[in-house]
Design an enzyme around this catalytic site. Sequence first.
Site, PDB file in Angstrom:
ATOM      1  CB  CYS A  77      -0.996  -0.036   1.155  1.00 55.30           C
ATOM      2  SG  CYS A  77      -2.280   1.231   0.985  1.00 55.30           S
ATOM      3  CG  HIS A 181      -4.452  -3.181   2.564  1.00 58.74           C
ATOM      4  ND1 HIS A 181      -3.422  -2.830   3.411  1.00 58.74           N
ATOM      5  CD2 HIS A 181      -4.964  -2.028   2.118  1.00 58.74           C
ATOM      6  CE1 HIS A 181      -3.334  -1.521   3.488  1.00 58.74           C
ATOM      7  NE2 HIS A 181      -4.253  -1.002   2.701  1.00 58.74           N
ATOM      8  CD  GLU A 183      -2.595  -6.075   4.937  1.00 57.06           C
ATOM      9  OE1 GLU A 183      -2.065  -6.408   3.847  1.00 57.06           O
ATOM     10  OE2 GLU A 183      -2.773  -4.890   5.260  1.00 57.06           O
TER      11      GLU A 183
END
Lengths: 204, 253
Positions: A77, A181, A183
């Site tokens: 990011c 993202h 994650e």
Amino acid sequence: MIALVDYGAGNLTSVRKAFSTLGARFFTPTTPGECADVAAIVVPGVGHFGATAALDAPWREAISAAVVRGTPLFGICVGMQWLFEGSDEAPGVPGLGALPGRIARLDGNATERLKVPHVGWNALDFTRPARLLDGLASGAQVYFTHSFAAPVTDACAAATTHANTFASVVERDNVFGVQFHPEKSSDAGLRILRNFLDLVGDRA
Amino acid sequence: MLTKRIIACLDVRDGQVVKGVQFQELRHAGDPGELARRYNVEGIDEVVILDITATLEKRQALAKTIAAVAREIFLPLTVGGGIRTEEDADAAVEAGADKVSLNTAALKNPGLITTLARRYGSQAVIVAIDAKRREDKFAVFVRSGTSDAARDAVEWAREAEAHGAGEILLTSMDRDGTRAGFDCEMTAAVSDAVNIPVIASGGAGSFEHFTDVFTRGHADAALAASIFHYAESSVADLKRYLRERGIPTRLVS
């Protein structure tokens, strides 16, 4: 060990959770010198590019030196944006400059209701093969939340379109980055993180 | 193309998921971790945990519940209910929340939106607006819908955006739990007034209601609870249905 750089830009809980789940060994360096002898460097980040000002000249020099030695560097990011030369979001704050180009604001499109920030799941359109994208197919969807983005350059391995087309995955030699993202991108995101850990493992 | 998000809401009280009708008559709907696991497999795009009684009973968001849900999913996780201070937000984030949702506290002190947006980024700050129709306007209510805030929902959404909110979670109190469909007019009025994404909530009862809120309602995302909790409909079926009608959604294989 992987150095997970925490420069105070938002919340790294999710990144830590994902790396832990995948069995990565990582620590948070407190001085630039601790980036000298690591298996890889990860620069996450959410929020404003201005926060990367905390990565001052000593940090940039230490991380650049590691990249020159071949240490894999992964920006997520705002961390990916930081790999470039700078951003219109914080014009006075230099990026690492590992990749040429500058970060610019997304335009959006009011008549098509394409809002900025770009928030939600969008597709990765592969532009060439990349180690980060191993096992995924072009069109895979991942979770974005950002208003600024990187240009499509030679480093781009996947692009995404939201009024503008921007680089959503970059990969050049040992420099890697994703605008979204991983994650928070469920199985597709975990696969990308695992691909990175695998290539770090190969090197060790 | 950016897809329309389907968000599952877990209204949590005492560590269990409950669901009411028009903010009343709560009944038990399951274990938060188990529900989150099922929704993740079915392809939910996000999960919201709302500690629904927190404002009234002055409790803080339940860190244990947040952690139990965060363990099950690698998806954006929002926590709301009783977040009144920076410390409350920190505790939620520490437990695994990616975003916090502010409601009563944001109206009382809009500076909290700005403080949290500076600290975590705007993408981490959702302002939740509970509103009811009143003549041709939409009246905002706070304190879990018990208190008239004397504000208009469209104006307040604009102001929240100016203070740094990253998204608006707009709940129709008239439709909450009724399964009569989203309030598309209210959603469109707010969505057209701001540049940030608007999540429509309240009233989902059929797949058609989602089509409506994404087309007529101009919603960027839709949130539902009951329709998913009792396993009447799967998230995967809903997303396929929407995709067949030209609404982009994320499908998982």
